[in-house]
Design an enzyme around this catalytic site. Structure first.
Site, PDB file in Angstrom:
ATOM      1  N   HIS A 151       0.777  -1.368  -0.014  1.00 43.39           N
ATOM      2  CA  HIS A 151      -0.081  -0.027   0.017  1.00 43.39           C
ATOM      3  C   HIS A 151       0.905   1.180   0.143  1.00 43.39           C
ATOM      4  CE1 HIS A 151       0.308   0.007   4.689  1.00 43.39           C
ATOM      5  NE2 HIS A 151       0.619   1.252   4.539  1.00 43.39           N
ATOM      6  N   ASP A 209      -0.143  -7.543   1.291  1.00 40.79           N
ATOM      7  CA  ASP A 209       0.473  -6.370   1.575  1.00 40.79           C
ATOM      8  C   ASP A 209       1.856  -6.055   1.321  1.00 40.79           C
ATOM      9  OD1 ASP A 209       0.155  -3.413   1.697  1.00 40.79           O
ATOM     10  OD2 ASP A 209      -0.308  -3.569   4.100  1.00 40.79           O
ATOM     11  N   SER A 221       4.580   2.551   7.850  1.00 38.76           N
ATOM     12  CA  SER A 221       4.355   1.384   7.196  1.00 38.76           C
ATOM     13  C   SER A 221       5.681   0.757   6.446  1.00 38.76           C
ATOM     14  CB  SER A 221       3.107   1.393   6.315  1.00 38.76           C
ATOM     15  OG  SER A 221       1.930   1.637   6.968  1.00 38.76           O
TER      16      SER A 221
END
Length: 336
Positions: free
Chosen positions: A144, A174, A283
């Site tokens: 993402h 992911d 992230s």
């Protein structure tokens, strides 16, 4: 804390000194190894008692011989032994002997293996983190962070900037693999074994929250095998990391949505839960054990709105064994 024990192995007899009548003191013969047995004690019992010290010494010698090959490493670890340079090598990372097992030691060892990622695309811009896994610039991050991006720029801990290209993506996990252009001699992170992680283990998170490169936080592993649901629509990338009321990547956990709507296309994976402070931009960064090994890739965290207060401590990371199992697919150039 380690304890150091000294064994001299030398015998120092008592020095003779003049006695009160011209003789010497302390020159008497040494006492027997054991006192004479009292009358009536059977000879067999005498033999058994006399064998005690000798048997103990023999057992100690046997035990030392049995573990001799492994004790050198154990003793070196306990006493802070090093390679002569004051540094200890741990799976490719170098943690100073005095800082082993500390947050500062882990940060010093692994920060050079983490990067800041800036991606831009039709949907906007996003900032995330990544982990260097090869010296020529292979980097693991979240899908993402870079999905839908038309341009990817990576900044390493020493301030150098590189252009990067996407090698492969796996939206169902992911995960994404990118490669720096013209990079060499980078410090690759050591990938650990997430199957050995236990609840309560201390961990360190390194990433670029809000673009603050090399930010270090610490905490513990709060839980294992959490079902985390995120968007699996790669067409909405290149800015997803900045969405949501708190600026975080939307995800679902425990039947609730956090940081906004995850959309209609979703995927669920097993994650480690941690209370180490994670913020938008973490992230794709590293979650590390106290030996300097990456045990997970930070992927989702609750970013409260400005009206909320207090420590949230709700973050999730993809186990590194999942990453290692997915690497062949990512390196093959898979997309999706």
């Amino acid at each position: 804390m380690t304890e150091s024990f000294r064994h001299s192995g030398e015998y120092h007899p008592q020095q003779s000194s003049p006695g009160p009548h011209g003789g010497t003191q302390g020159a008497y013969p040494p006492p027997p190894a054991y006192e004479p047995e009292p009358a009536g004690v059977p000879a067999a019992a005498h033999r058994r008692r006399a064998k005690g010290p000798a048997a103990l010494l023999a057992a100690v010698a046997l035990a030392a011989a049995a573990v001799g090959g492994g004790t050198a490493y154990a003793v070196q670890t306990l006493t802070g032994g090093d390679d002569g340079t004051g540094a200890r090598n741990i799976n490719g990372t170098s943690v100073s002997a005095g800082s082993k097992g500390t947050v500062s030691g882990v940060a010093a060892a692994v920060t050079p293996s983490t990067v800041e990622i800036n991606a831009s695309g039709n949907a906007g811009k996003s900032t995330g983190s990544g982990v260097i896994i090869t010296s020529d610039g292979e980097i693991i991050t979240n899908n993402h962070v870079i999905s839908g991006a038309t341009s990817i720029t990576v900044r390493t801990s020493d301030g150098k900037t590189y252009r990067a290209k996407t090698v492969g993506t796996d939206s169902k996990k992911d995960l994404a693999l990118i490669k720096l252009e013209g990079a060499s001699g980078l410090k690759a992170a050591s990938l650990g074994d997430s199957d050995k992680v236990q609840v309560g283990d201390q961990v360190v998170a390194i990433g670029s929250p809000e673009g603050l490169t090399g930010t270090v936080t610490s905490g513990i592993v709060s839980a294992l095998d959490r079902d985390v649901t995120v968007s699996a629509d790669p067409g909405k990338g290149g800015g997803r990391e900045q969405q949501g009321p708190g600026g975080g990547w939307p995800f679902e956990f425990g039947g609730q949505e956090f940081n906004g709507d995850t959309g209609s296309s979703k995927t669920t994976y097993k994650a480690l839960q941690t209370d180490a402070s994670l913020n938008p931009g973490n992230s794709g960064g590293a979650l590390i054990d106290m030996n300097g090994n990456v045990v997970a890739i930070n992927s989702a965290m609750y970013a409260p709105s400005s009206g909320d207060s207090g420590s949230v401590g709700l973050g999730f990371a993809i186990p590194v064994n999942t990453v290692k199992a997915d690497l062949p697919k990512l390196r093959s150039g898979a997309d999706g």
